[in-house]
Every structure is written in C-alpha cells, then in structure tokens.
Scaffold this motif. Structure first.
Motif: not given
Length: 210
Positions: A149-152, A154-157, A184, A191
């Motif tokens: 994860g990078h904000g979500w 999985w990834g950024e979206t 997390r 978000a």
C-alpha cells in the motif's frame, strides 16, 4: 443501471463504491432486509437467492457483488480498479477475497440471526463472534498493506481491495471492534473519508437509510 440493495449491507456498500469510482450513474431501489423484502416474489424473480445486491443493466441482471465488480472492471475498465500485472492483479483479488470470503460471511445479517435464534447469543456474544473473524482478517490485511500500500490498500489509487475493506471497517465499528492495532487500515479509512466516491457510497447517505 438500477442497483437493488440495502443501505447497511456490506456487499451493496462495496458495489456502490465501485460504481462511484467508475463514475457511473445508477438508480437505487431499497430492499429492506429487516422486513424480509428480499424474500418477496418480485425480488426473487430478480435474484433467486434472495440476497443483495442485484444490478440491472438493460436486459441483464447481475448478482453476487464479486461478479458485479469484476463485470464492471471488464466492461468499464476506466478508471481501473485492478493493477496491470497479472501477479499484482491476483494479489489485489486475494486482498478483496480475504474480506469477501473469510470475514464478511461470518458477520453478515444471516449469520448473526442464526447465532441469536439457534444458539441464544446475546449482543455481547454476537459482537465477540464478529470481532474474532474481523480481527484475524484485519491483522493479515495490515501486513499486506504494509508491503503493497501507498495510501490505499494497493498502491496510490483505490482498487477492488479498498471497495471491500471500507465497508468491513464500517461493520467493525458497528461491532465495537478495537482498531488501534491496524494503523494502515485506519489511514485508508481516513483517505476514503475524503474521497467523493466513498463519501457518496456511505450507508448514512443512502436514500433508504434510517
């Protein structure tokens, strides 16, 4: 599109999120599970299983939220809710299935009614039952998000994994599950609270909500 659902149903909630993320317009028709409307002849003609959601699109009726979400991804691919690589897509699907297969079925309305009616479980017992499966699943998801994860999730979206996760967090709060051990997942919830697609899908904002 016509979405037949119940405002507090996790499966209908995840479907609303996906529809909103895809930017699709749809009409909602409430099916009050508490009043048994899912067992009416009219609804059973749409969905013989008598569950929500059901999605009507022209002459097509789709049931089971995993199938609906996959159909949306195949027929309305933009914006994508799955990453490009086959291995990554499988991992996102696994995160979604962790919720959809291993957590949600054990704390949905049917399961909880059976606990109350067949085993005389009180509210504390049903909360503990739901919390047991939510906690074990969330512990695994917390680890997976830490890797990917990078904000979500999985990834950024947002992906399909987030469509499943956010309704399950909503459900966890209903069952008074302590969530401090999952920072997390709580960050993803934060978000979502600022994202228009998730805001519009929230149970409290639905036309059939209490």
């Amino acid at each position: 599109m016509i979405l037949h659902g119940y405002w507090r149903s996790g499966t209908a909630y995840r479907t609303r999120i996906a529809l909103n993320l895809k930017g699709l317009a749809y009409e909602q028709r409430g099916v009050d599970l508490r009043q048994g409307e899912q067992r009416s002849a009219a609804y059973l003609a749409l969905n013989p299983q008598g569950l929500v959601p059901a999605l009507e699109v022209d002459d097509l009726v789709l049931t089971q939220s995993p199938a609906i979400l996959e159909w949306l991804e195949e027929t309305r691919p933009e914006p994508p809710l799955l990453p490009k690589g086959t291995a990554d897509r499988a991992r996102v699907r696994a995160m979604a299935a962790l919720v959809g297969c291993d957590i949600h079925p054990l704390n949905n309305l049917r399961a909880l009614k059976a606990l109350r009616q067949d085993f005389a479980a009180d509210q504390a017992a049903t909360d503990a039952w739901a919390g047991r499966w939510i906690a074990s699943g969330f512990a695994a998801l917390e680890t997976l998000v830490s890797h990917h994860g990078h904000g979500w999730a999985w990834g950024e979206t947002p992906t399909l994994a987030d469509c499943y996760l956010i309704p399950q967090i909503y459900s966890a709060r209903r069952f008074h599950v302590a969530l401090d051990a999952y920072p997390r997942l709580l960050a993803i919830e934060a978000a979502a609270e600022a994202h228009p697609a998730f805001i519009a899908a929230h149970p409290d904002r639905q036309p059939d909500a209490d």
